[in-house]
Write a protein that holds these residues in place. Structure first.
Motif, PDB file in Angstrom:
ATOM      1  N   ILE A   3       0.852  -1.297  -0.150  1.00  7.12           N
ATOM      2  CA  ILE A   3       0.152   0.039   0.127  1.00  7.12           C
ATOM      3  C   ILE A   3       0.785   1.200  -0.214  1.00  7.12           C
ATOM      4  O   ILE A   3       1.677   1.213   0.841  1.00  7.12           O
ATOM      5  N   ARG A   4       0.656   2.309  -1.083  1.00  5.99           N
ATOM      6  CA  ARG A   4       1.674   3.245  -1.257  1.00  5.99           C
ATOM      7  C   ARG A   4       1.181   4.639  -0.523  1.00  5.99           C
ATOM      8  O   ARG A   4       1.724   5.437  -0.598  1.00  5.99           O
ATOM      9  N   THR A   5      -0.234   4.531  -0.292  1.00  5.42           N
ATOM     10  CA  THR A   5      -0.944   5.792  -0.009  1.00  5.42           C
ATOM     11  C   THR A   5      -0.313   6.113   1.307  1.00  5.42           C
ATOM     12  O   THR A   5      -0.049   5.294   2.152  1.00  5.42           O
ATOM     13  N   GLN A   6      -0.096   7.479   1.521  1.00  5.01           N
ATOM     14  CA  GLN A   6       0.321   8.065   2.967  1.00  5.01           C
ATOM     15  C   GLN A   6      -1.058   8.569   3.620  1.00  5.01           C
ATOM     16  O   GLN A   6      -0.831   8.984   4.793  1.00  5.01           O
ATOM     17  N   ASP A   7      -2.112   8.561   3.097  1.00  2.00           N
ATOM     18  CA  ASP A   7      -3.487   8.922   3.719  1.00  2.00           C
ATOM     19  C   ASP A   7      -3.925   7.829   4.884  1.00  2.00           C
ATOM     20  O   ASP A   7      -4.137   6.865   4.756  1.00  2.00           O
ATOM     21  N   ALA A   8      -3.766   8.334   6.072  1.00  2.00           N
ATOM     22  CA  ALA A   8      -4.213   7.684   7.219  1.00  2.00           C
ATOM     23  C   ALA A   8      -5.620   7.268   7.114  1.00  2.00           C
ATOM     24  O   ALA A   8      -5.791   6.066   7.560  1.00  2.00           O
ATOM     25  N   ILE A   9      -6.546   7.893   6.687  1.00  6.55           N
ATOM     26  CA  ILE A   9      -7.851   7.383   6.669  1.00  6.55           C
ATOM     27  C   ILE A   9      -7.977   6.284   5.639  1.00  6.55           C
ATOM     28  O   ILE A   9      -8.572   5.267   5.730  1.00  6.55           O
ATOM     29  N   VAL A  10      -7.284   6.365   4.472  1.00  3.86           N
ATOM     30  CA  VAL A  10      -7.309   5.299   3.472  1.00  3.86           C
ATOM     31  C   VAL A  10      -6.840   4.032   4.045  1.00  3.86           C
ATOM     32  O   VAL A  10      -7.234   3.116   3.789  1.00  3.86           O
ATOM     33  N   GLN A  11      -5.500   4.128   4.736  1.00  5.49           N
ATOM     34  CA  GLN A  11      -5.124   2.994   5.369  1.00  5.49           C
ATOM     35  C   GLN A  11      -5.580   2.563   6.422  1.00  5.49           C
ATOM     36  O   GLN A  11      -5.699   1.242   6.445  1.00  5.49           O
ATOM     37  N   SER A  12      -6.515   3.240   7.307  1.00  5.94           N
ATOM     38  CA  SER A  12      -7.480   2.391   8.340  1.00  5.94           C
ATOM     39  C   SER A  12      -8.537   1.883   7.737  1.00  5.94           C
ATOM     40  O   SER A  12      -8.973   0.604   8.002  1.00  5.94           O
ATOM     41  N   VAL A  13      -9.044   2.266   6.641  1.00  2.00           N
ATOM     42  CA  VAL A  13     -10.129   1.620   5.912  1.00  2.00           C
ATOM     43  C   VAL A  13      -9.639   0.369   5.112  1.00  2.00           C
ATOM     44  O   VAL A  13     -10.325  -0.583   5.330  1.00  2.00           O
ATOM     45  N   LEU A  14      -8.507   0.437   4.434  1.00  2.00           N
ATOM     46  CA  LEU A  14      -7.960  -0.959   3.917  1.00  2.00           C
ATOM     47  C   LEU A  14      -7.731  -1.783   4.894  1.00  2.00           C
ATOM     48  O   LEU A  14      -8.104  -3.096   4.809  1.00  2.00           O
ATOM     49  N   ARG A  15      -7.163  -1.377   6.132  1.00  3.23           N
ATOM     50  CA  ARG A  15      -7.086  -2.439   7.197  1.00  3.23           C
ATOM     51  C   ARG A  15      -8.168  -3.037   7.512  1.00  3.23           C
ATOM     52  O   ARG A  15      -8.492  -4.285   7.872  1.00  3.23           O
ATOM     53  N   LYS A  16      -9.301  -2.280   7.802  1.00  5.17           N
ATOM     54  CA  LYS A  16     -10.799  -2.827   8.171  1.00  5.17           C
ATOM     55  C   LYS A  16     -11.115  -3.734   7.042  1.00  5.17           C
ATOM     56  O   LYS A  16     -11.874  -4.849   7.353  1.00  5.17           O
TER      57      LYS A  16
END
Length: 104
Positions: A3-16
């Motif tokens: 995962i290359r995005t640095q967006d914490a929101i996107v990272q959180s959603v992807l983890r979920k």
């Protein structure tokens, strides 16, 4: 896949999403791709699943709206009580009406 995005929101959603996928695989014994390849689910079944999930989402939204209305009402009551405790007569709150929102 990295995962290359640095967006914490996107990272959180992807983890979920990843966690939800693992739960689904354990519950149903297959990945979604395996269900397609094994012809366990067809297009219609996936569309029914989407429809059911959207109906559930509408129920969750309505329940959340009611919770929010209750919290707003409680905050207003607490605000009035604080005003009264501070020696203010709270008269500027006399026109506040708390009405239940009309639901569909």
């Amino acid at each position: 896949m990295k995962i290359r995005t640095q967006d914490a929101i996107v990272q959180s959603v992807l983890r979920k999403m990843d966690e939800r996928s693992l739960i689904g695989q354990k519950k149903y014994g297959a990945t979604m791709m395996q269900e397609i390849e094994g012809q366990e689910k067809d297009l219609n079944r996936f569309l029914v699943d989407v429809q059911e999930e959207l109906m559930d989402a509408l129920l969750y939204i309505e329940a959340a709206k009611r919770c929010l209305a209750d919290e707003v009402e409680e905050c207003m009551i607490n605000r009035i009580n604080v005003v009264g405790q501070n020696g203010n007569d709270g008269l500027h709150y006399h026109d506040i009406e708390l009405n239940e929102e009309e639901t569909l």
